[in-house]
Design a protein around this motif. Structure first.
Motif, PDB file in Angstrom:
ATOM      1  N   SER B 606      44.237 -49.202  14.321  1.00 38.52           N
ATOM      2  CA  SER B 606      44.507 -50.047  15.483  1.00 38.52           C
ATOM      3  C   SER B 606      43.725 -51.352  15.417  1.00 38.52           C
ATOM      4  O   SER B 606      44.238 -52.407  15.804  1.00 38.52           O
ATOM      5  CB  SER B 606      44.172 -49.291  16.765  1.00 38.52           C
ATOM      6  OG  SER B 606      42.905 -48.706  16.645  1.00 38.52           O
ATOM      7  N   THR B 607      42.507 -51.280  14.914  1.00 36.58           N
ATOM      8  CA  THR B 607      41.738 -52.517  14.787  1.00 36.58           C
ATOM      9  C   THR B 607      42.442 -53.470  13.844  1.00 36.58           C
ATOM     10  O   THR B 607      42.579 -54.663  14.124  1.00 36.58           O
ATOM     11  CB  THR B 607      40.342 -52.213  14.234  1.00 36.58           C
ATOM     12  OG1 THR B 607      39.845 -51.065  14.860  1.00 36.58           O
ATOM     13  CG2 THR B 607      39.415 -53.382  14.450  1.00 36.58           C
ATOM     14  N   TYR B 608      42.886 -52.911  12.744  1.00 34.63           N
ATOM     15  CA  TYR B 608      43.524 -53.779  11.759  1.00 34.63           C
ATOM     16  C   TYR B 608      44.814 -54.370  12.300  1.00 34.63           C
ATOM     17  O   TYR B 608      45.101 -55.550  12.101  1.00 34.63           O
ATOM     18  CB  TYR B 608      43.799 -52.994  10.476  1.00 34.63           C
ATOM     19  CG  TYR B 608      42.546 -52.471   9.813  1.00 34.63           C
ATOM     20  CD1 TYR B 608      41.355 -53.186   9.931  1.00 34.63           C
ATOM     21  CD2 TYR B 608      42.539 -51.297   9.089  1.00 34.63           C
ATOM     22  CE1 TYR B 608      40.201 -52.725   9.341  1.00 34.63           C
ATOM     23  CE2 TYR B 608      41.395 -50.834   8.492  1.00 34.63           C
ATOM     24  CZ  TYR B 608      40.215 -51.540   8.625  1.00 34.63           C
ATOM     25  OH  TYR B 608      39.080 -51.086   8.051  1.00 34.63           O
ATOM     26  N   LEU B 609      45.561 -53.569  13.003  1.00 30.68           N
ATOM     27  CA  LEU B 609      46.790 -54.092  13.599  1.00 30.68           C
ATOM     28  C   LEU B 609      46.478 -55.165  14.617  1.00 30.68           C
ATOM     29  O   LEU B 609      47.154 -56.201  14.684  1.00 30.68           O
ATOM     30  CB  LEU B 609      47.569 -52.955  14.260  1.00 30.68           C
ATOM     31  CG  LEU B 609      48.400 -52.109  13.316  1.00 30.68           C
ATOM     32  CD1 LEU B 609      48.976 -50.909  14.046  1.00 30.68           C
ATOM     33  CD2 LEU B 609      49.511 -52.940  12.717  1.00 30.68           C
ATOM     34  N   GLY B 610      45.436 -54.929  15.401  1.00 30.84           N
ATOM     35  CA  GLY B 610      45.020 -55.915  16.391  1.00 30.84           C
ATOM     36  C   GLY B 610      44.649 -57.221  15.719  1.00 30.84           C
ATOM     37  O   GLY B 610      45.035 -58.313  16.165  1.00 30.84           O
ATOM     38  N   MET B 611      43.934 -57.115  14.607  1.00 32.69           N
ATOM     39  CA  MET B 611      43.518 -58.310  13.889  1.00 32.69           C
ATOM     40  C   MET B 611      44.724 -59.043  13.321  1.00 32.69           C
ATOM     41  O   MET B 611      44.804 -60.263  13.313  1.00 32.69           O
ATOM     42  CB  MET B 611      42.554 -57.929  12.764  1.00 32.69           C
ATOM     43  CG  MET B 611      41.202 -57.485  13.262  1.00 32.69           C
ATOM     44  SD  MET B 611      40.486 -58.730  14.345  1.00 32.69           S
ATOM     45  CE  MET B 611      39.776 -57.672  15.573  1.00 32.69           C
ATOM     46  N   LEU B 612      45.693 -58.235  12.839  1.00 31.62           N
ATOM     47  CA  LEU B 612      46.926 -58.826  12.313  1.00 31.62           C
ATOM     48  C   LEU B 612      47.626 -59.623  13.403  1.00 31.62           C
ATOM     49  O   LEU B 612      48.053 -60.761  13.203  1.00 31.62           O
ATOM     50  CB  LEU B 612      47.822 -57.683  11.822  1.00 31.62           C
ATOM     51  CG  LEU B 612      48.917 -58.036  10.852  1.00 31.62           C
ATOM     52  CD1 LEU B 612      48.327 -58.557   9.567  1.00 31.62           C
ATOM     53  CD2 LEU B 612      49.762 -56.797  10.581  1.00 31.62           C
TER      54      LEU B 612
END
Lengths: 101, 631, 172
Positions: B606-612
């Protein structure tokens, strides 16, 4: 006149952002996949609108491709979910944290 | 001619390269033959150049080394009688010493390194002799310095010997600083660093600039030639193998300083002050070193101080304005001093590395050949009439006497005193080693191989006869050397002093020398006279003369020690507490920073998606902003 | 305002609303059902915009195949239960979404061609099919390859048991 091009794009943008928010906010792997589906669908709406706007069929052709990609993505994605659920007994994205630095 | 000159320089260089690359692979005999052959070839070429270039002066360009705008450094050769004579002497003496080394180093496993340095040294020395450009000369200058360092510390596993090498290297660096500044000044003043150009245009210099240049050149010469105040490295340099002491620290390298002054004589001669300084340094060093030599007990140290003293004479002659006197002295000194050193090497090896002269005595019985050779050297060193050393010293004294400057009268008296001392220590050494009743420590004398004594005979012959080159017309001589050097800028063929004074000087000189021999005979001779007891090996080695008037300890306590303290402070306080700690502390910042950034990599999807998503939005917002700003 | 325009607005509202409902549902089954509703509306929109083939495909593939697949997985694996909802996790994505809506809107409305109207037209299935296989026959083949690879991948993942996390941690 059905609608202005702008309205189609706004609709498509709204749906896309809803999908992105879903993918980013939800912690459930299935819901993340659902968010991705929504985003792909939103792109389809824009393409169909554009196809009508310029009276060229290529836009619709690309929607066909998108659908194919979506189908492939969903099948592999769901298989992965099943696979990981077997291993961790969870479909919560946060329970996969082997990459933590 | 060009090919001959190139060969003179290149043969020793090739020899050094051969030793460096193949010396280890080749067995002992080929390596020795290659080393000697390189020098012998160089000598033959030098002889050919000497004969073909008789009394000529010319410059030959080999290649341009550095050319930046008008700053051109060419590896040119400036050939004149002075340089051809110097090259002849260097190749001759070093050739003989190479042959001698074959015998001397016959048991050393590191022969290829030894001959490599020795060949490289000869190359560098020849560069000094021939270089037209002062920068090119500086290459040779540093080259001989390096070889000297490497050969003094040749037996580097011995801590003391290795540090003697370092000491020599560092102290000669002090002189090289002067040379470096002088090179800069030359370029600023003449827009060129070619010796021919400098000498030709020396007349344009202002008096102050000429004095400055003269003093800078003196400074650099003082470092190389171990004059006061930089004498202290030469006695320590005796830690190297004896042939090295003979070649580098007696015959050739230490004379490079004098040679430099001769080469640039037109510049030095412009300033009377600089000339006086040169002479003053010379006479003070001559006296100081002669006194110190009297107190030494190590045979090589006596000779080392003697070398310093004799170099002082060369400086004195040059300061008095007599190039040919200085050059004549240089030549005959090269012969007799290398002869003495090589004899000393024979003695030391025969006595199993025993160097204390009080522990010797009666060696005449064991090694008669070396006895006669050493006698020849001692006679030349002591300047006993009518041999070579006498005539040269006479010429130097006459030149000093003939100088109109009143201060040279003082120098003259100093030089006479040094003559007396020279003769005294020379025969002290001779009597102690060969004629005193045999000390009980002398037993089991090893035979000296013929290859070590063989090369000494031509040296002895030249040592005794070289002075005749300077044979003044007053005595029916041809004054061959002064006339040969006449074409050299600034050289004087005849010293303009009355014939009566000349004879008077010779008489006083001879008398002093002979008196000193007698005194030495009384003090150290084979028979006890007037109840004088000779010195004993059991005597403790100390005293003002033994410590060379405490000059070394003076440097140690007033320069080296404060420097050490300062270095320690810098090390422990400035470096460890300041620099090191600063670096460690600043290095510690980064892990902390990294720990701050680490939370980004949660490993969660989820963090990575948020960053994306964030990246996408940033692009979009950026697009909007640039659109509205009309960028 | 023409009737067609009215239909467009209705469909747009329906799509956005049901999508919004879908992404916020706590129960996954509900979410998928709302999504199916959204896809049906999208299919109608496609028909409206003159793409009957796509409308049919939208229903068959998206609403039919994909969503049914989702439902299968949800039912077999977790039975629709997703656990407690954390409201805080919505803050950051929602802010980002708002920012992108604003900037995208600004960009759209500043475009001079934004008011171009879409005149109704229809691409008949026959002409669409001819166009597709005339011009895009190679991409279609490539896409079919992709689907085949996906099929193999899904099969592999489904039959392979894999290691448990505990096992992986032990290995590390």
């Amino acid at each position: 006149m059905i609608a202005t091009m702008n309205e189609v794009l706004i609709l498509s943008g709204l749906v896309f952002i809803l999908g992105a928010v879903c993918a980013a906010a939800r912690r459930n792997l299935i819901m993340i996949l659902v968010g991705v589906e929504i985003m792909l669908n939103a792109a389809g709406i824009a393409l169909v609108g554009a196809s009508l706007r310029w009276a060229v069929l290529d836009g619709q052709v690309f929607v066909i491709f998108i659908m194919a990609f979506a189908a492939a993505e969903v099948s592999v994605g769901l298989a992965l979910i099943v696979f990981s659920q077997r291993r961790t007994k969870s479909v919560n994205a946060d329970s996969f944290s082997l990459l933590r630095g | 001619m060009k090919a001959i000159l190139a060969l003179i320089l290149l043969l020793p260089l090739c020899g050094a390269l051969f030793q460096a690359l193949l010396g280890r692979a080749a067995s002992r005999r080929p390596a020795e033959i290659a080393a000697c052959a390189a020098i012998a070839g160089s000598f033959v070429c030098a002889l050919a150049a000497f004969i073909l270039g008789w009394e000529q002066s010319f410059t030959l360009e080999f290649f341009r080394w550095i050319a930046v705008d008008n700053f051109v450094i060419a590896a040119d050769v400036f050939f004149n009688p002075l340089s051809s004579l110097m090259a002849l002497m260097v190749t001759f003496v070093s050739g003989l010493i190479h042959v001698y080394s074959v015998g001397y180093m016959r048991e050393d496993p590191d022969y290829s390194r030894y001959f490599c340095y020795l060949n490289l040294f000869v190359f560098s020395m020849l560069v000094i002799a021939f270089a037209d450009n002062v920068v090119f000369l500086f290459v040779g200058w540093e080259g001989v310095g390096f070889c000297s360092y490497a050969l003094i510390g040749f037996w580097y596993s011995d801590e003391e010997k290795a540090s003697a090498g370092k000491k020599a290297f560092l102290l000669t660096r002090i002189g090289d600083v002067g040379f470096g500044v002088a090179i800069g000044l030359f370029f600023v003043q003449f827009s060129s660093t070619s010796i021919t150009v400098i000498n030709a245009n020396a007349g344009q210099l202002t008096a102050a600039m000429a004095t400055a240049m003269g003093l800078l050149l003196l400074w650099s010469a003082v470092g190389k030639s171990a004059q006061l105040p930089l004498t202290v490295w030469l006695p320590d340099a005796m830690a190297g193998p004896t042939p090295v002491s003979a070649l580098i620290h007696a015959a050739t390298m230490v004379t490079a300083g004098v040679y430099l002054l001769m080469r640039l004589y037109p510049v030095v001669a412009l300033s009377p002050d600089a000339m006086t300084a040169v002479a003053a340094v010379g006479v003070v060093t001559a006296l100081y070193a002669a006194l110190s030599a009297l107190g030494q007990r190590d045979i090589k140290k006596v000779l080392a101080y003697s070398t310093i003293s004799q170099l002082g004479y060369m400086f004195l002659a040059l300061g008095a304005g007599d190039i040919s006197g200085s050059m004549g002295f240089l030549l005959s000194h090269a012969f007799y001093k290398s002869l003495l050193f090589l004899c000393a090497g024979c003695v030391i090896q025969a006595l199993h590395e025993q160097g204390d002269i009080y522990a010797m005595g009666g060696l005449r019985r064991f090694m008669p050949g070396v006895f006669w050779l050493f006698l020849a050297g001692a006679v030349s060193l002591a300047a006993l009439p009518p041999f070579g050393g006498f005539l040269n010293k006479d010429r130097v004294l006459a030149a000093v006497f003939g100088n109109p400057d009143p201060v040279f009268r003082v120098f003259f008296i100093g030089a006479l005193a040094a003559t007396f001392l020279t003769s005294l220590y020379a025969f002290r050494l001779f009597f102690c080693v060969f004629l005193r009743p045999q000390a009980e420590t002398v037993h089991d004398v090893r035979p000296v191989p013929g290859i070590m004594t063989g090369p000494l005979w031509p040296l002895a012959l030249l040592a005794l006869s070289a002075g005749f080159l300077n044979f003044a017309p007053e005595w029916g001589g041809g004054a061959w050397l002064p006339r040969f050097l006449e074409t050299v800028q600034g050289s004087v063929a005849h010293i303009g002093i009355p014939r009566e004074s000349e004879r008077m000087i010779a008489a006083v000189d001879a008398l002093l020398a002979l008196t000193a021999v007698l005194l030495a005979f009384v003090l150290y001779g084979p028979v006890r006279l007037f109840g004088v007891r000779g010195p004993d090996a059991r005597q403790p080695a100390r005293g003002g003369l033994f410590s060379a008037l405490y000059l070394d300890s003076f440097y140690r306590s007033f320069i080296a020690r404060p420097f050490e303290v300062l270095a320690n402070i810098l090390w422990h306080v400035a470096d460890e507490k300041g620099v090191d700690r600063g670096i460690i502390r600043s290095a510690e910042i980064f892990p902390n920073l990294a720990a701050g950034i680490r939370f980004w990599t949660t490993g969660k999807l989820s963090t990575y998606l948020g960053m994306l998503f964030l990246g996408f939005v940033a692009l979009l917002v950026g697009l909007t902003v640039t659109f509205y700003l009309g960028l | 305002m023409t009737a067609l325009r009215m239909v467009f607005y209705l469909l747009a509202i329906l799509i956005v609303a049901s999508t919004a409902m879908a992404i916020t549902r706590k129960n996954l089954v509900h979410a998928v059902l709302y999504l199916v509703q959204s896809f049906f509306a999208t299919a109608a929109l496609f028909y409206l915009l003159g793409a009957p083939v796509l409308a049919a495909l939208e229903i068959i593939i998206y609403a039919g195949a994909i969503m049914v697949l989702f439902l299968f997985i949800i039912m077999t694996l977790i039975g629709g239960y997703t656990g407690s909802r954390n409201h805080r996790q919505w803050i950051f994505p929602s802010l980002l979404g708002l920012a992108s809506i604003v900037s995208a809107g600004v960009l759209l409305f500043s475009s001079p061609a934004s008011e171009t109207g879409l005149i109704a037209a229809t691409a008949s299935p026959a002409s669409f099919g001819r166009y597709l296989f005339d011009k895009y026959w190679l991409p279609i083949e490539i896409v079919s390859l992709l689907l085949f690879v996906a099929l193999v991948g899904a099969l592999y993942l489904g039959t392979h048991k894999g290691k448990s996390v505990a096992q992986i941690e032990v290995e590390q």
